[in-house]
Write an enzyme that holds these catalytic residues in place. Sequence first.
Site, short mmCIF file in Angstrom:
data_model
loop_
_atom_site.label_atom_id
_atom_site.label_comp_id
_atom_site.label_asym_id
_atom_site.label_seq_id
_atom_site.Cartn_x
_atom_site.Cartn_y
_atom_site.Cartn_z
N ASP A 33 11.74 7.54 -14.33
CA ASP A 33 10.79 6.44 -14.43
C ASP A 33 11.24 5.47 -15.52
OD1 ASP A 33 7.50 6.31 -13.52
OD2 ASP A 33 8.16 5.00 -15.14
N TYR A 139 7.44 -6.69 0.08
CA TYR A 139 7.00 -5.29 0.01
C TYR A 139 6.95 -4.67 1.39
CZ TYR A 139 4.00 -1.33 -1.35
OH TYR A 139 3.48 -0.08 -1.57
N THR A 171 -4.92 2.64 0.88
CA THR A 171 -5.27 2.31 -0.50
C THR A 171 -5.53 3.59 -1.27
OG1 THR A 171 -6.25 0.22 0.19
CG2 THR A 171 -6.88 1.06 -1.97
#
Length: 252
Positions: A33, A139, A171
């Site tokens: 990350d 995206y 979502t």
Amino acid sequence: MVRSYVVTGGASGVGAAVVRALIERDDAVVSLDLADTAPDGAVAIRGSAADEKTARRALRAAKQQGDFAGWVNNAAVFESGDLHAGGPEIVDLIDANLAPAVVGSAIAVAALLEAGTPGSIVNVSSHQAQRAVSGALAYATAKAAIEGLTRATAVDYGPHGIRANCVALGTIDTERAQRTRDALGRRERREHDEFLAALHPLGRSGTVEEVAAVIAFLLSDAAAYVTGAVIPVDGGRAALGMDPESRGVGSS
């Protein structure tokens, strides 16, 4: 035998939930990350998942923790641009989401081939790969390509016992989604929640733990005959096909 995995974007959100789920079943995990933190019990490697040298460093760390068994391509950049603004800009934005998955998959496959062992790659996609939402062209394009990458990897490397699958998310209630909601006024927040409920037949956003459970399953031997699949983890959003997002609801 301890199995080890690399999870990109593992410092927060879905990635951190995947890291926790794997650690809970006594796997070893390396989190790759941009942040230098990781859930307790994981090894943190800081850097871009699209950078080959950094990704190889994460692989080495995973091998030191156990028998390398797979890779989760979760890292994403939630930015987009207008196609008419120019080719180079939009290509860069697409690459920001696609490159980490290509690099991670390539390194994982090569390592598994060298070891002569089976393994599993899980890519994280979005409902937008199949049904674009206005304003997120880069995206959506990258996520569609990632689903193609998943199928091609499964076909090319299945004979070697290497599986590749994908989860397509609706979502999800991540920290980022919470920040977006918290920035709204009371009335806007209520409308936002109503729109999200309408998008999903289950009437709510998903949790990161629900996504992590599916990814952990795909990495496990219980999914040994599952490969080349794109699995919606979206509360039925893709099946319903509504789009109140055109009225301003945020996307995932």
